[in-house]
Design an enzyme around this catalytic site. Structure first.
Site, PDB file in Angstrom:
ATOM      1  CB  SER A  54     -14.772  30.155  -8.161  1.00  0.00           C
ATOM      2  OG  SER A  54     -16.012  29.644  -8.587  1.00  0.00           O
ATOM      3  CG  ASP A  73     -17.704  33.937 -14.212  1.00  0.00           C
ATOM      4  OD1 ASP A  73     -18.513  33.010 -14.012  1.00  0.00           O
ATOM      5  OD2 ASP A  73     -16.801  34.230 -13.410  1.00  0.00           O
ATOM      6  CG  HIS A 119     -15.645  30.873 -13.451  1.00  0.00           C
ATOM      7  ND1 HIS A 119     -15.935  31.836 -12.512  1.00  0.00           N
ATOM      8  CD2 HIS A 119     -15.388  29.737 -12.744  1.00  0.00           C
ATOM      9  CE1 HIS A 119     -15.868  31.319 -11.307  1.00  0.00           C
ATOM     10  NE2 HIS A 119     -15.526  30.050 -11.409  1.00  0.00           N
TER      11      HIS A 119
END
Length: 320
Positions: free
Chosen positions: A162, A263, A293
């Site tokens: 991320s 996501d 995600h």
């Protein structure tokens, strides 16, 4: 927690949601997100159970005072192995080494590489570009000290999830521009974030994964990302933090990008892959269908597949 809106998530994910009775989504404010993520992290650690065997760890502090955890595969104790530098998820605002301990342990054992996991500083206490500067500083420290923890300083990759995935890219670019052009041999970027919601329109309809994400997608949505980006407060034209702005993508080393179908950051990965393809950079994009995600933090069967895939990608970007 968000309501469980009917989207075609993987049955194994939906089963996990059913067990806890809700859909997790980070929301409201950074302080609240920190509380949410801490509670989720404790739950996931309990569900994963005892750490996997075959890896030794040592908590250390860099010369500039950053906390790091060094992971070394026991099976390779008698030789130097490649070095990875890992940056955690959390939108530059939350998260840390402890929350991704299970992921890094699994990748260390499966890839047979030393991994240094970095506790970079967070916004709002430390706004942009602090996280990037910390990541670059820690990478240089890890390379300088590689042999002391059994790693080969000539085979180095950056990796993250991320915001940490964005750091895996932006750290390479910063170090490259700072004159360390041959330091990083490969990048492993797991669901990176490069596109502020306000800039989606700049991508000619190619970025659609934010659309209708609020209150629907698990873990994060467009609102989450607005809070993170606005708190980190990076200039939207920054060529390292928002790496799609970088003027010469051909300088990238071999790169692996992982994305998930449900996501809001999915198309960040797609756009990066398109730019690397145009620059003829050796890279691979793998998208995991029906998953959200950072799904790999959760104890579902697909996470084990993800660990194996990512370990293979580590070795591939290093041409091992």
């Amino acid at each position: 927690m968000a309501s469980t809106v009917d989207i075609p998530l993987a049955p194994e994910w939906l089963e996990w949601e059913a067990k806890i009775g809700a859909r997790p989504v980070l929301s409201d404010s950074v302080p609240h997100m920190r509380e949410q993520f801490d509670g989720l992290g404790k739950l996931l650690a309990e569900q994963w159970g005892e750490p996997i065997p075959g890896v030794s760890t040592k908590d250390m502090v860099t010369d500039s005072g950053l906390d790091v955890r060094v992971y070394r595969p026991d099976a390779s104790a008698d030789k130097l192995v490649p070095l990875g530098v890992f940056f955690h998820c959390g939108g530059y605002c939350i998260g840390g080494i402890i929350y991704e301990d299970n992921l890094v342990r699994n990748l260390c054992v499966r890839s047979q590489t030393v991994i240094v996991s970095v506790q970079y500083r967070h916004a709002p206490e430390f706004s942009a570009p602090t996280a990037l500067n910390d990541a670059a500083d820690a990478t240089l420290w890890a390379v300088k000290n590689a042999e002391s923890f059994g790693a080969d300083s000539t085979k180095v990759y950056t990796m993250g999830a991320s915001a940490g995935a964005a750091l895996s890219v932006s750290t390479f670019l910063k170090l490259y521009d700072d004159g360390h052009k041959d330091l990083i041999s490969g990048i492993v970027s797991l669901s990176p974030c490069f596109v502020h919601p306000d800039l989606v329109s700049d991508h000619a309809g190619k970025h659609t994964s934010f659309v209708n994400s609020n209150g629907v997608l698990p873990v994060i949505d467009e609102n989450s990302m607005r809070i993170f980006y606005d708190t980190y407060n990076a200039p939207l034209d920054h060529p390292h933090i928002f790496a799609l702005n970088y003027p010469d993508m051909s300088v990238f080393p071999k790169t692996y990008i992982a994305a998930a179908e449900f996501d809001p950051l999915r198309d960040d990965s797609v756009l990066l892959s398109e730019k690397l393809a145009l620059a003829k950079v050796d890279h691979k994009l793998k998208t995991y269908s029906s998953l959200p995600h950072v799904f790999w933090l959760f104890p579902i069967p697909q996470s084990l597949t993800f660990f194996d895939d990512t370990a293979a990608a580590i070795r591939d970007v290093l041409s091992l």
